[in-house]
Design a protein around this motif. Structure first.
Motif, PDB file in Angstrom:
ATOM      1  N   ALA A  62      18.552  41.850  52.646  1.00 14.68           N
ATOM      2  CA  ALA A  62      17.837  40.588  52.794  1.00 14.68           C
ATOM      3  C   ALA A  62      17.250  40.471  54.192  1.00 14.68           C
ATOM      4  CB  ALA A  62      18.774  39.421  52.509  1.00 14.68           C
ATOM      5  N   SER A  63      18.022  40.916  55.212  1.00 14.31           N
ATOM      6  CA  SER A  63      17.517  40.844  56.585  1.00 14.31           C
ATOM      7  C   SER A  63      16.250  41.671  56.721  1.00 14.31           C
ATOM      8  CB  SER A  63      18.555  41.388  57.576  1.00 14.31           C
ATOM      9  OG  SER A  63      19.783  40.788  57.351  1.00 14.31           O
ATOM     10  N   ALA A  64      16.288  42.896  56.171  1.00 18.27           N
ATOM     11  CA  ALA A  64      15.117  43.761  56.256  1.00 18.27           C
ATOM     12  C   ALA A  64      13.912  43.072  55.638  1.00 18.27           C
ATOM     13  CB  ALA A  64      15.404  45.084  55.561  1.00 18.27           C
ATOM     14  N   LEU A  65      14.155  42.460  54.488  1.00 14.35           N
ATOM     15  CA  LEU A  65      13.067  41.771  53.783  1.00 14.35           C
ATOM     16  C   LEU A  65      12.491  40.646  54.636  1.00 14.35           C
ATOM     17  CD1 LEU A  65      11.706  41.377  50.883  1.00 14.35           C
ATOM     18  CD2 LEU A  65      13.337  39.511  50.660  1.00 14.35           C
ATOM     19  N   LEU A  66      13.399  39.836  55.216  1.00 12.24           N
ATOM     20  CA  LEU A  66      12.943  38.676  55.982  1.00 12.24           C
ATOM     21  C   LEU A  66      12.270  39.124  57.278  1.00 12.24           C
ATOM     22  CD1 LEU A  66      16.000  36.370  55.301  1.00 12.24           C
ATOM     23  CD2 LEU A  66      13.675  36.033  54.478  1.00 12.24           C
ATOM     24  N   ASP A  67      12.780  40.214  57.885  1.00  9.48           N
ATOM     25  CA  ASP A  67      12.133  40.751  59.090  1.00  9.48           C
ATOM     26  C   ASP A  67      10.694  41.133  58.790  1.00  9.48           C
ATOM     27  OD1 ASP A  67      14.041  40.497  61.016  1.00  9.48           O
ATOM     28  OD2 ASP A  67      15.068  42.363  60.472  1.00  9.48           O
ATOM     29  N   SER A  68      10.506  41.812  57.665  1.00 14.22           N
ATOM     30  CA  SER A  68       9.168  42.292  57.330  1.00 14.22           C
ATOM     31  C   SER A  68       8.205  41.125  57.118  1.00 14.22           C
ATOM     32  CB  SER A  68       9.221  43.178  56.092  1.00 14.22           C
ATOM     33  OG  SER A  68       9.421  42.382  54.951  1.00 14.22           O
ATOM     34  N   MET A  69       8.750  39.953  56.814  1.00  8.10           N
ATOM     35  CA  MET A  69       7.868  38.811  56.566  1.00  8.10           C
ATOM     36  C   MET A  69       7.767  37.899  57.794  1.00  8.10           C
ATOM     37  SD  MET A  69       7.049  39.537  53.515  1.00  8.10           S
ATOM     38  CE  MET A  69       6.011  38.151  53.136  1.00  8.10           C
ATOM     39  N   ASN A  70       8.283  38.372  58.946  1.00 12.17           N
ATOM     40  CA  ASN A  70       8.223  37.597  60.179  1.00 12.17           C
ATOM     41  C   ASN A  70       8.862  36.210  60.062  1.00 12.17           C
ATOM     42  OD1 ASN A  70       6.812  39.599  61.559  1.00 12.17           O
ATOM     43  ND2 ASN A  70       4.907  38.911  60.581  1.00 12.17           N
ATOM     44  N   CYS A  71      10.010  36.163  59.417  1.00 12.12           N
ATOM     45  CA  CYS A  71      10.691  34.869  59.292  1.00 12.12           C
ATOM     46  C   CYS A  71      11.768  34.756  60.361  1.00 12.12           C
ATOM     47  CB  CYS A  71      11.378  34.751  57.934  1.00 12.12           C
ATOM     48  SG  CYS A  71      10.219  34.686  56.598  1.00 12.12           S
ATOM     49  N   PHE A  72      12.087  33.525  60.709  1.00 17.81           N
ATOM     50  CA  PHE A  72      13.289  33.294  61.491  1.00 17.81           C
ATOM     51  C   PHE A  72      14.421  33.032  60.500  1.00 17.81           C
ATOM     52  CE2 PHE A  72      16.342  30.294  63.182  1.00 17.81           C
ATOM     53  CZ  PHE A  72      16.771  30.991  64.305  1.00 17.81           C
ATOM     54  N   TYR A  73      15.545  33.704  60.717  1.00 17.44           N
ATOM     55  CA  TYR A  73      16.641  33.477  59.767  1.00 17.44           C
ATOM     56  C   TYR A  73      17.992  33.608  60.443  1.00 17.44           C
ATOM     57  CZ  TYR A  73      16.907  38.568  59.772  1.00 17.44           C
ATOM     58  OH  TYR A  73      17.023  39.857  60.154  1.00 17.44           O
ATOM     59  N   GLN A  74      19.015  33.084  59.751  1.00 19.67           N
ATOM     60  CA  GLN A  74      20.358  33.076  60.294  1.00 19.67           C
ATOM     61  C   GLN A  74      21.335  33.183  59.136  1.00 19.67           C
ATOM     62  OE1 GLN A  74      21.196  29.480  62.416  1.00 19.67           O
ATOM     63  NE2 GLN A  74      21.653  30.625  64.268  1.00 19.67           N
ATOM     64  N   PHE A  75      22.329  34.056  59.278  1.00 17.81           N
ATOM     65  CA  PHE A  75      23.376  34.117  58.257  1.00 17.81           C
ATOM     66  C   PHE A  75      24.630  33.439  58.782  1.00 17.81           C
ATOM     67  CE2 PHE A  75      20.709  37.624  56.815  1.00 17.81           C
ATOM     68  CZ  PHE A  75      20.689  37.367  55.463  1.00 17.81           C
ATOM     69  N   ALA A  76      25.393  32.844  57.891  1.00 14.75           N
ATOM     70  CA  ALA A  76      26.640  32.209  58.324  1.00 14.75           C
ATOM     71  C   ALA A  76      27.675  32.329  57.227  1.00 14.75           C
ATOM     72  CB  ALA A  76      26.388  30.743  58.654  1.00 14.75           C
ATOM     73  N   GLN A  77      28.952  32.383  57.618  1.00 13.68           N
ATOM     74  CA  GLN A  77      30.035  32.368  56.632  1.00 13.68           C
ATOM     75  C   GLN A  77      30.125  30.966  56.019  1.00 13.68           C
ATOM     76  OE1 GLN A  77      31.853  34.800  55.575  1.00 13.68           O
ATOM     77  NE2 GLN A  77      31.134  36.366  57.001  1.00 13.68           N
ATOM     78  N   PRO A  78      30.557  30.886  54.763  1.00 16.08           N
ATOM     79  CA  PRO A  78      30.720  29.551  54.172  1.00 16.08           C
ATOM     80  C   PRO A  78      31.749  28.726  54.935  1.00 16.08           C
ATOM     81  CG  PRO A  78      31.574  31.280  52.721  1.00 16.08           C
ATOM     82  CD  PRO A  78      30.853  31.965  53.823  1.00 16.08           C
TER      83      PRO A  78
END
Lengths: 158, 656
Positions: B303-319
């Motif tokens: 998912a990170s690779a995908l979002l990187d390729s689309m120039n998005c800002f993103y953040q993952f977090a534990q529930p």
């Protein structure tokens, strides 16, 4: 007065066992009415409703099993009937009672549960299996009665 | 054998790239978007963002979808080719999906719906004709034209009088008026049908009299000529219309070939509509949008690779505590089909425990013992195997068929153990047709010879099953650090139940067992009595312990519940024997053989149907009520990722 002998008692036992069919007939009838109401709204549910309608039918089958087992053991099906003592006859009578009586009421109760499950199926078809489980909870007691009947029957020496 | 770990993802992207990002996300197909409406409750947030909304466009797409679906329903009704037993999705390359011709599909939908409309109109006209037919049926012997006939002086009326009214008397009464001719045309069990011609000057008086007698006028709206002529005409028109219906139906059948293209169209539109609907879960500003969702932990990298390729800002977090994390079960090959049983009950809580792999073997064993006939097992296993080979099944259907395949194998095993091959068919066949005595020895023993042995075996299986369920509860308590609760709630029960079993039945194994059992049971019961009320206050500490001891009845009934394994197993065997006995009542010879075969097929088919259903239900029940009752925490929401949800085609994704 030798009107009643062991064989008579045994046959009464078989007859009582077959009475479980009363419960099944009423249960299947109750469920059938509900099934028709469901089908009126959605004819595609025939298969699903049929399964639920059939559930209260098992008591009659259990009764038939015991009746058949008794008739087989006393030789009614094989031609000549055995000469049973009064005690043996009474044992067979005892074997017929559990499934005969429990079958009647559990069949009716199961029919009502099945009818409710059918209404559930008409509103939420995806929840049908849970309705089946609810309905099958009633059957537990018919199964136990069948078990008691079978265990008595097995222990009768002829 | 567990619940898939999830991570929360928050993404901010550029609005101009939204469509392509959402498209990629849909292809990725493993991210469940979360509704963000509650964020708008915050004043500051509200000043920054608004809810994105694709509702109107989705509604337009859904309208198209509805039309297409109703065209499909119509075509399905008149499709002469046989419907397959299982509906499966057609495989299609994603390139091909892009090339699906919408315009021609829309054309076909239009023509199908037009045809349906024509059929409805024709049917309406037939209905109208049939109503007329019923109306004039009693008047067939009436030679006057039905349209209202009026001369300057005279008028004709037709009507009905209830049968209770003496019609001869009525006619006499009417004829006293003088200028009137009355005729009874017909009568049936409810009415007399009369017609009369009278002077207009007397009409009101006559009608008043007739009204008293319950007369009511019959109107033949729009009908011209005599009843017989009309009947002739109606018959002719009806025949023509029925021929038209035949034509329409034939045309509908010939259009069945359009089904595939319309189905493809449906799926394409459904995907687009989903893409619009999901927008109600996005927040947007003028230039950006933001989404939140759940992604399985093992896919975070992808998912990170995908979002990187689309120039998005993103953040993952534990529930976090209090998050409602969606639940996805993850089991190994053999156990996957049994997920269907877990899902049917209700998914486990995200922080709970997925017991699928633990009860799977028990489920198969219970099912096998209750159906317990090797012949039935072979039929089930082979049938399911064929279905699996022939159809590309997916989802719950696949799981259920695979489940029944395993259960069938288990049934063969237990049937062989107990010596049931279509009941005692082999013996009966050899005796009545071949005149020989053969014995088919069970691998273990015949339950009818020694039911007590099987009863004890069933209950023992039950105790093991229950103990495992309690073990899971204890494991969960210990994992949370509550080892004392685990000891009190489960440990003491282990002591008590094992102790009681050793006390009551141990003497047949070793004379020292009852003694050991007695002390085990006493320790267990004492522990239960002392700790049962530990969460209560005051007097509750004593009553809690007592009521805890009283729970022994619920354990007892749980254990006895497994007696159904014996009872249903016996029921299958005995019904099978009844069937075989009935088949053999007509003796040997060709006639006897034919009857035996017919009874065999019908009887055993019925027995399989009833007892397979019973085995399925009661095997499930033993899991749900007895096993799950010991530890299960349900209430998980199923993981529903944003993906291409299609009904008719399965899209093959090309690796890029």
């Amino acid at each position: 007065m030798n009107m009643i002998d062991g064989n008579t008692l045994a046959l009464i036992g078989a007859a009582i066992a077959a009475l479980a069919g009363i419960g099944s007939a009423m249960g299947v009838g109750i469920a059938g009415q509900a099934a028709s109401a469901v089908l009126a709204e959605d004819p595609k549910k025939f298969g699903k409703t049929l399964i639920l309608q059939a559930l209260p039918g098992t008591q009659g089958i259990y009764g038939l099993i015991i009746a058949f087992l008794i008739m087989q053991k006393i030789g009614l099906l094989g031609g000549a009937m055995l000469d049973l003592t009064m005690a043996q006859g009474a044992y067979f009578l005892a074997a017929g009672i559990p499934i005969g009586l429990v079958g009647i009421w559990s069949g009716i109760a199961q029919g009502k549960a099945a009818a409710a499950a059918l209404q559930l199926t008409s509103k939420r078809p995806d929840q049908m299996v849970k309705g089946i489980i609810y309905t099958a909870m009633v059957e537990t007691y018919a199964i136990f009665a069948l078990l008691v009947s079978v265990l008595i029957w097995l222990r009768i020496a002829v | 054998m567990s619940i898939v770990k999830m991570q929360k993802v928050a993404v901010i992207g550029l609005d101009e790239q939204k469509e392509s990002i959402m498209g990629k996300l849909m292809d990725f197909g493993a991210c469940e978007l979360v509704d963000q409406k509650n964020k708008l409750a915050d004043e500051e947030m509200r000043s920054l963002v608004i809810l994105d909304d694709g509702h109107d466009r989705a509604a337009a797409l859904d309208a198209k979808l509805n039309r297409a679906e109703s065209a499909l329903r119509f075509l399905e009704k008149y499709d002469l080719s046989r419907e397959p037993l299982f509906k499966t999705r057609r495989l299609m390359k994603s390139d091909t999906v892009k090339k699906i011709d919408r315009e021609s599909a829309e054309e076909s939908i239009k023509s199908v719906l037009a045809l349906e409309e024509r059929l409805r109109e024709t049917n309406d006209r037939i209905n109208k004709l049939e109503q007329d037919e019923i109306l004039i049926a009693p008047w067939l012997g009436y030679a006057t034209p039905l349209e209202m006939i009026k001369t300057p002086k005279a008028i004709i009326h037709e009507g009905i009088v209830p049968i209770a009214v003496d019609v001869t008397e009525l006619i006499n009464e009417l004829e006293e008026f003088g200028g009137i001719v009355v005729k009874r045309i017909n009568s049936d069990k409810d009415f007399n049908y009369i017609a009369f011609i009278c002077l207009i000057s007397q009409e009101d008086e006559i009608m008043a009299l007739l009204k008293q007698k319950g007369f009511s006028e019959v109107y033949f709206k729009g009908l011209k000529g005599t009843a017989a002529e009309n009947s002739e005409r109606i018959r002719g028109e009806k025949e023509a219309l029925e021929a038209q219906i035949k034509d329409i139906e034939r045309e509908a059948s010939s259009m069945a070939t359009l089904r595939h293209s319309i189905e493809n169209y449906c799926d394409v539109i459904a995907i687009e509509s989903d893409k619009e609907k999901i927008k109600s879960k996005l927040l947007k500003t003028k230039k950006t949008f933001c989404l939140e969702g759940w992604i399985p932990e093992r896919l975070v990298g992808k998912a990170s690779a995908l979002l990187d390729s689309m120039n998005c800002f993103y953040q993952f977090a534990q529930p976090e505590e209090g998050d409602e994390v969606p639940v996805l079960l993850d089991n190994k090959n053999f156990f996957v089909p049994f997920e269907a049983i877990t899902e049917m009950y209700s998914l486990p809580d995200y922080r709970g425990f997925d017991p699928t792999s633990i009860f799977a073997l028990f489920y198969a064993v219970f099912f096998g013992m209750m159906l317990s006939d090797a012949g039935y097992g072979i039929i089930m296993a082979v049938g399911c195997l064929l279905a699996l080979k022939k159809f590309k099944l997916e989802g719950t259907t696949y799981k259920m068929i695979k489940l029944f395949f395993y259960c069938g194998i288990s049934t063969v095993f237990w049937g062989a153990m107990f010596g049931g091959w279509f009941g005692d068919f082999i013996q009966v066949f050899a005796r009545t047709i071949l005149g020989k005595e053969v014995t088919v020895a069970p691998l273990w023993f015949n339950p009818l010879d020694d039911p007590m042995k099987l009863l004890i075996f069933s209950l023992a299986l039950g105790v093991i099953h229950l103990f495992i369920g309690m073990g899971i509860k204890a494991y969960m308590q210990i994992k949370e650090g509550n080892w004392f609760d685990a000891l009190c709630d489960e440990g003491f029960w282990y002591f008590t139940i094992i102790g009681l079993i050793a006390l009551l039945g141990g003497s047949s194994v070793s004379p020292v067992l009852p003694g050991i059992g007695k002390w085990l049971a006493i320790i267990g019961a004492a522990g239960l009595l002392l700790t049962g009320g530990r969460h209560n206050k005051g007097i509750g500490k004593i009553t809690g312990g007592l009521s805890n001891i009283y729970n022994i009845t619920s354990y007892l009934s749980d254990i006895l519940s497994y007696a159904r394994l014996l009872a249903l197993g016996l029921a299958t065997g005995v019904i099978a024997q009844v069937v075989n006995t009935m088949g053999s009542l007509f003796g040997g010879g060709i006639a006897g053989l034919i009857i035996l075969v017919v009874v065999f097929i019908f009887g055993h088919a019925l027995n399989i149907a009833i007892n397979a259903l019973g085995a399925f239900i009661h095997a499930s029940r033993l899991q749900y009520v007895e096993f799950f009752g010991k530890f299960y925490e349900d209430g998980g929401e199923p993981f529903e990722p944003f993906r291409k949800k299609t009904k008719y085609i399965k899209i093959e994704q090309e690796e890029e």
